[in-house]
Structure formats: structure tokens, C-alpha cells
Scaffold this motif. Structure first.
Motif, mmCIF file in Angstrom:
data_model
loop_
_atom_site.group_PDB
_atom_site.id
_atom_site.type_symbol
_atom_site.label_atom_id
_atom_site.label_comp_id
_atom_site.label_asym_id
_atom_site.label_seq_id
_atom_site.Cartn_x
_atom_site.Cartn_y
_atom_site.Cartn_z
ATOM 1 N N THR A 108 -3.338 -6.244 -18.599
ATOM 2 C CA THR A 108 -2.814 -5.948 -17.265
ATOM 3 C C THR A 108 -3.305 -6.989 -16.262
ATOM 4 O O THR A 108 -2.545 -7.471 -15.414
ATOM 5 N N SER A 158 5.547 9.901 -18.716
ATOM 6 C CA SER A 158 6.794 9.196 -18.998
ATOM 7 C C SER A 158 7.797 10.049 -19.768
ATOM 8 O O SER A 158 7.431 11.011 -20.446
ATOM 9 N N ILE A 183 8.288 7.331 -12.314
ATOM 10 C CA ILE A 183 7.840 6.821 -11.012
ATOM 11 C C ILE A 183 8.997 6.014 -10.436
ATOM 12 O O ILE A 183 9.524 5.124 -11.119
ATOM 13 N N LEU A 200 9.587 1.436 -9.986
ATOM 14 C CA LEU A 200 8.516 0.718 -10.694
ATOM 15 C C LEU A 200 9.106 -0.342 -11.635
ATOM 16 O O LEU A 200 10.018 -0.054 -12.397
ATOM 17 N N THR A 201 8.556 -1.580 -11.575
ATOM 18 C CA THR A 201 9.049 -2.608 -12.497
ATOM 19 C C THR A 201 7.952 -3.267 -13.338
ATOM 20 O O THR A 201 8.249 -3.822 -14.387
ATOM 21 N N GLU A 202 6.703 -3.252 -12.879
ATOM 22 C CA GLU A 202 5.643 -3.928 -13.643
ATOM 23 C C GLU A 202 4.507 -2.952 -13.940
ATOM 24 O O GLU A 202 4.099 -2.184 -13.050
ATOM 25 N N ASP A 220 1.648 -2.852 -11.483
ATOM 26 C CA ASP A 220 1.838 -2.256 -10.158
ATOM 27 C C ASP A 220 1.503 -0.766 -10.145
ATOM 28 O O ASP A 220 1.547 -0.125 -9.087
ATOM 29 N N MET A 221 1.191 -0.191 -11.317
ATOM 30 C CA MET A 221 0.767 1.212 -11.356
ATOM 31 C C MET A 221 -0.711 1.301 -10.962
ATOM 32 O O MET A 221 -1.438 0.306 -10.968
ATOM 33 N N SER A 222 -1.161 2.519 -10.667
ATOM 34 C CA SER A 222 -2.588 2.740 -10.411
ATOM 35 C C SER A 222 -3.328 2.645 -11.747
ATOM 36 O O SER A 222 -2.735 2.825 -12.816
ATOM 37 N N GLU A 265 -2.669 5.641 -13.864
ATOM 38 C CA GLU A 265 -1.329 5.637 -14.460
ATOM 39 C C GLU A 265 -1.238 4.633 -15.613
ATOM 40 O O GLU A 265 -0.602 4.897 -16.639
ATOM 41 N N GLN A 277 13.938 -1.309 -14.315
ATOM 42 C CA GLN A 277 13.127 -0.074 -14.311
ATOM 43 C C GLN A 277 12.109 -0.148 -15.451
ATOM 44 O O GLN A 277 12.488 -0.360 -16.608
ATOM 45 N N LEU A 278 10.829 0.023 -15.132
ATOM 46 C CA LEU A 278 9.794 -0.168 -16.148
ATOM 47 C C LEU A 278 10.030 0.748 -17.342
ATOM 48 O O LEU A 278 10.160 1.966 -17.193
#
Lengths: 137, 137
Positions: A62, B21, B40, B43-45, B48-50, B53, B88-89
Motif C-alpha cells: 500500500t 465488500s 464504499i 473509491l478507486t485506490e 485511499d482507504m483508512s 479498511e 470502482q475499486l
């Protein structure tokens, strides 16, 4: 003892060792392309690692993805572990741009690698190494 | 509100909702192929999630990979997030066999999807759903 598969060794240049994996750069100027290889002997599937190792590899992949996108301004990151040809577990982290040599297809098996010119590779490796090492101090 | 991208919706059948998911099965009998889509919006990457997540998605993808390999006896699992076409991820989890329709190349963009025959798809989906749901009780 941990050793890179000879095909990975041949196609890449070492960038840095993260806590779990070795980060290498593909010798292909068409795409900024890192590969992370956990330094674990005989490993082929992510789900064969321990939970702690899986979480560490996820952190490293990541971070590599975020770093490479930030440094290159890539439109999309491709993160993948395939291993159909080279079974040693390795995670591809590829920065993709609209209109790059394979876009929008995946990069694997498309055309021939192109060498980096001049100091481009050394400069990119230095920037990537600095960012990755900082992230895992 | 979370919705599947229409192309993902069109090419897949829903299997189950995991904690983070939605797991769907690709309508392509050539490869046992799950896709996980975090619920979510926008979201694409992965990066970019927490962190929480990211760890949850990793658990779900790792469990899907282990489950699908165990149920199918696949030679190798391919786990990848590309998203060059559908932004979309979504995480592909594909069971690969030596000699399958794309082997050893990646599966994307190779030939045309083939429909499942008879009850094969329903049986596989039931087994996958049971295993995945059990893993996240």
C-alpha cells in the motif's frame, strides 16, 4: 537462504529492503513499476503467510502504491500478485497512465521492455527509496 | 449510496456481502473468478482507504483466495486490483490452472467469457458463500 528468482533478478534493479520485502524496480521505462518480494523462502501464495506477515506485506504494498502514484502523478495504480510464470511470491505495483504502452490493458506480456535513458532510472530509484525508507523508519 | 458499476453488475452474479465488500462471481466458466468490491462510494485506490479498511479488505481477499484455491484445487491464485477500465475499486481473485484458457498469461482481455452450464455455477456459488460467510461469522 532468501534469493530472488533469477528472472526477477534479471529484469529488475534493487531499490531497498523494507521490513518484510525487497523492493525492486522493473527495468522498463514504459511504466514506473515496482515489485515487492517478501524475503521468505519457498513462498508462492499470499494466503500461505502468517496473519502478521500478510498485514506487513499489505502495509508495504500500500505504501509503495501510494508513493509511486504520488511521485509520478499516475492516473491509476495496478497492484497484483500473479505468479503464473515466476512462482516466487511477488507483488507488482505499476503506475499507469492513460495512453501508456498497454493502456487500458494490463502490462504483462505487452511488447518489449524499453531501457531507461540517462539518469532517469537512478533519479526515480533515489526518490522511491527515500520515500519508502522514511515510511518504515 | 453504494452501487456496483454497471459493467461489474452485468458480468457477475452476487455471492455474498462480507463485512466490507460485496463478493461476486464472474459469469465465465473458464476460470473460477471472484471479485470483491468494498461497499464504499467513490473509491478507486486501495491506498485511499483508512488503515482499518485496508486491513479488512486484505482479510477478505486473502480468505477468498484461500477458499477458492481450496475448493477448486487451483495451481495458482491471481489476486489483483487493476481498475483501468472500471475505476470502482474491485479486487480480482482468480483460480488458475495450468492449461486454462489464458495460461500462463493473465486472464484479462483473453477471448470471450463462456457461460456456466447447468447447475455448476449455482453449486460453486453455494460452496463459496458457505465458506466465506463462515470465515466472517
Amino acid at each position: 537462504m532468501f534469493e530472488l528468482d533469477p528472472r526477477l533478478e534479471n529484469d529488475t534493479t534493487a531499490v531497498t529492503d523494507l521490513p518484510l520485502s525487497r523492493a525492486v524496480l522493473m527495468d522498463d521505462a514504459r511504466y514506473p513499476w515496482l515489485i515487492l518480494i517478501p524475503r521468505i523462502v519457498g513462498l508462492t501464495e499470499i494466503h500461505d503467510m502468517s496473519p502478521a506477515e500478510i498485514m506487513q506485506l499489505t502495509k508495504e504494498a500500500t505504501t509503495a502504491s501510494r508513493t509511486l502514484q504520488s511521485l509520478t502523478g499516475a492516473h491509476k495504480m495496478n497492484v497484483a500478485t500473479l505468479g503464473n510464470v515466476v512462482s516466487q511470491l511477488h507483488v507488482h505495483v505499476v503506475a499507469r497512465f492513460e495512453g501508456d504502452a498497454a493502456w487500458p490493458a494490463p502490462v504483462w506480456g505487452v511488447g518489449e521492455a524499453e531501457p531507461y535513458e540517462g539518469t532517469v532510472r537512478a533519479e526515480m530509484m533515489e526518490r522511491v527509496k527515500t520515500e519508502l525508507d522514511l515510511a518504515f523508519i
